[in-house]
Design a protein around this motif. Structure first.
Motif, short mmCIF file in Angstrom:
data_model
loop_
_atom_site.label_atom_id
_atom_site.label_comp_id
_atom_site.label_asym_id
_atom_site.label_seq_id
_atom_site.Cartn_x
_atom_site.Cartn_y
_atom_site.Cartn_z
N PRO A 260 0.84 -1.21 0.00
CA PRO A 260 0.00 0.00 0.00
C PRO A 260 0.87 1.25 0.00
CG PRO A 260 0.09 -0.94 2.18
CD PRO A 260 0.77 -1.92 1.28
N TYR A 261 0.23 2.38 -0.31
CA TYR A 261 0.97 3.64 -0.33
C TYR A 261 1.23 4.15 1.08
CZ TYR A 261 0.40 4.13 -5.37
OH TYR A 261 0.49 3.94 -6.72
N ASP A 262 2.40 4.75 1.26
CA ASP A 262 2.76 5.45 2.48
C ASP A 262 2.90 6.93 2.15
OD1 ASP A 262 2.93 3.00 3.86
OD2 ASP A 262 5.02 2.75 3.27
N TYR A 263 3.03 7.75 3.20
CA TYR A 263 3.17 9.20 3.00
C TYR A 263 4.30 9.74 3.85
CZ TYR A 263 -1.41 8.98 0.76
OH TYR A 263 -2.45 8.68 -0.07
N VAL A 264 5.16 10.53 3.23
CA VAL A 264 6.11 11.36 3.98
C VAL A 264 5.47 12.73 4.10
CG1 VAL A 264 8.33 12.54 3.96
CG2 VAL A 264 8.19 10.14 3.28
N ALA B 41 15.03 31.25 3.81
CA ALA B 41 15.08 29.88 3.30
C ALA B 41 13.97 29.06 3.94
CB ALA B 41 16.44 29.25 3.61
N TRP B 42 13.58 27.97 3.27
CA TRP B 42 12.62 27.03 3.81
C TRP B 42 13.35 26.05 4.72
CZ3 TRP B 42 7.60 27.74 3.62
CH2 TRP B 42 7.05 28.52 2.59
N ARG B 43 12.79 25.83 5.90
CA ARG B 43 13.40 24.89 6.84
C ARG B 43 12.32 23.97 7.41
NH1 ARG B 43 18.46 26.71 7.14
NH2 ARG B 43 18.81 28.95 6.86
N ALA B 44 12.65 22.70 7.50
CA ALA B 44 11.70 21.70 7.98
C ALA B 44 11.66 21.69 9.51
CB ALA B 44 12.08 20.32 7.46
N VAL B 45 10.47 21.78 10.06
CA VAL B 45 10.30 21.68 11.51
C VAL B 45 9.79 20.29 11.90
CG1 VAL B 45 9.94 24.14 11.83
CG2 VAL B 45 7.97 22.65 11.38
N PHE B 46 9.22 19.58 10.92
CA PHE B 46 8.74 18.23 11.17
C PHE B 46 8.83 17.42 9.89
CE2 PHE B 46 5.39 15.09 10.76
CZ PHE B 46 5.57 14.31 11.89
N ILE B 47 9.31 16.19 9.99
CA ILE B 47 9.29 15.23 8.90
C ILE B 47 8.86 13.90 9.49
CG2 ILE B 47 10.56 14.02 7.10
CD1 ILE B 47 12.52 16.34 6.99
N GLY B 48 7.74 13.37 9.03
CA GLY B 48 7.22 12.14 9.59
C GLY B 48 6.76 11.18 8.51
N LEU B 49 6.65 9.93 8.86
CA LEU B 49 6.23 8.88 7.93
C LEU B 49 4.92 8.28 8.41
CD1 LEU B 49 6.83 6.93 5.54
CD2 LEU B 49 8.04 5.48 7.21
N GLU B 50 3.92 8.29 7.55
CA GLU B 50 2.66 7.62 7.84
C GLU B 50 2.61 6.33 7.05
OE1 GLU B 50 -2.15 8.00 7.13
OE2 GLU B 50 -0.81 9.60 6.49
N ARG B 51 2.47 5.22 7.73
CA ARG B 51 2.51 3.93 7.05
C ARG B 51 1.18 3.22 7.15
NH1 ARG B 51 8.03 0.81 7.96
NH2 ARG B 51 7.36 0.10 5.93
#
Length: 344
Positions: free
Chosen positions: A320-324, A334-344
């Motif tokens: 199945p598809y997952d999402y980052v 500049a653009w800076r990431a405050v959160f990066i998560g994986l939904e499985r």
């Protein structure tokens, strides 16, 4: 009619106070902190070959012959903020078939958008009762077809499904078809309706936006779907995107290889905000990952200060598809990431 059914129908017709509607989105797991192995690594060739890319065109140089001149660059039109939230989407069909991007505004107060196998589908937060006709707006894409051919085929399909099909409405690069079950005098309150908008993708193909609803919902959900379809805009390669969007796309293209491989370059690390929360795969999956769709949702279409990026992907065709999911903010130019998560 039961109380529950009456309430769902009331919401479907568009008569409810938006404050009563719950906003929905993809569930996000609580981020687990992962200690990444930091390494200065070259770009991942496999990933870069499949990465989603928006091109920011530059003005044509002086001097070349007329036949060699690049196409005239157009500017992306960021309009429709009164309709809903800006979404920039990418439809992927594999490396041999290329990628197609489009922009549209989605009314997130009343609707939610999800990806199916090969289409982008917008549905009401509160669906109508199951016995009523479907209510949805679906965006799909066809390659190697003219607008005229796609319109003729869509009209034939509507004729086979509905008792009434109105004459096509045509404007530059668009054809709109409307159909319903009824007579010239009208239709029953629960009769099925459809409105198909076909848009030339400016690259030899056609986007198809199919809105479905029932008669009584025409002034509620039907109007919402029409408003969102009006904001739809294909993004061909010669379209120039705003600097903030080009910078955001570049940041995502830098962060994603690190997320999938676990190898964080110094360049990728610089794009993480202080105290950023990062979670992802515990092993390198870059050789297996296939990116299917990307959704960029900024908080503004003009000068956004934050954006949410959702990357639909999977590791094999059987899974199945997952999402980052990335949450980024604009800070110190500049653009800076405050959160990066994986939904499985």
């Amino acid at each position: 009619m039961s109380t529950e059914r009456a309430e769902r129908l009331f919401l479907a017709l568009g008569a409810a106070d938006p404050a009563l509607l719950e906003r929905s989105g993809r569930r996000r797991r609580a981020p687990a902190m992962i200690k990444w192995t930091l390494a200065a690594a070259a770009c991942l060739t496999l990933f870069c070959a499949a990465a989603w890319t928006l091109r920011q065109s530059s003005p044509p140089p002086d001097g070349p012959a007329a036949d060699d001149s690049p196409p005239v660059t157009e500017t992306l039109r960021l309009t429709g903020g009164d309709v809903g939230r800006l979404h920039l989407e990418a439809l992927h069909y594999g490396p041999s078939e290329g990628r197609k991007e489009f922009l549209m505004y989605v009314n997130e107060e009343r609707c939610t958008a999800v990806w199916t196998e090969d289409a982008y589908v917008i549905r009401p937060l509160t669906p109508p009762p199951a016995e009523l006709p479907e209510c949805s707006l679906t965006v799909s894409h066809r390659r190697l077809v003219s607008l005229e051919q796609a319109a003729a085929e869509a009209q034939a399909a509507l004729v086979s499904e509905f008792s009434m099909v109105l004459d096509p409405e045509k404007e530059d690069g668009r054809v709109t078809l409307t159909a319903f079950d009824g007579t010239e005098s009208g239709a029953a309150w629960d009769a099925a309706n459809a409105c198909i908008t076909l848009v030339d993708d400016q690259a030899g193909g056609v986007f198809t936006l199919t809105a479905r609803f029932f008669t009584e919902a025409a002034e509620g959900l039907g109007r919402d779907f029409a408003d969102m379809a009006d904001t739809f805009q294909p993004v061909p390669e010669h379209i120039a995107v705003p600097p903030w969007l080009a910078a955001l796309q570049e940041a995502v293209d830098t962060l994603l290889p690190a997320v999938f491989s676990g190898n964080w370059t110094a360049e990728a690390e610089r794009l993480l905000a202080e105290d950023a929360m990062v979670s992802g795969y515990p092993e390198d999956v870059s050789a297996m990952v296939s990116v299917s769709a990307v959704d960029i949702s900024p908080d503004s279409g003009e000068a956004p200060s934050s954006a949410i990026v959702s990357v639909r992907h999977r590791l094999s065709s059987e899974e199945p598809y997952d999402y980052v999911t990335m949450e980024l903010i604009w800070r110190e130019g500049a653009w800076r990431a405050v959160f990066i998560g994986l939904e499985r």
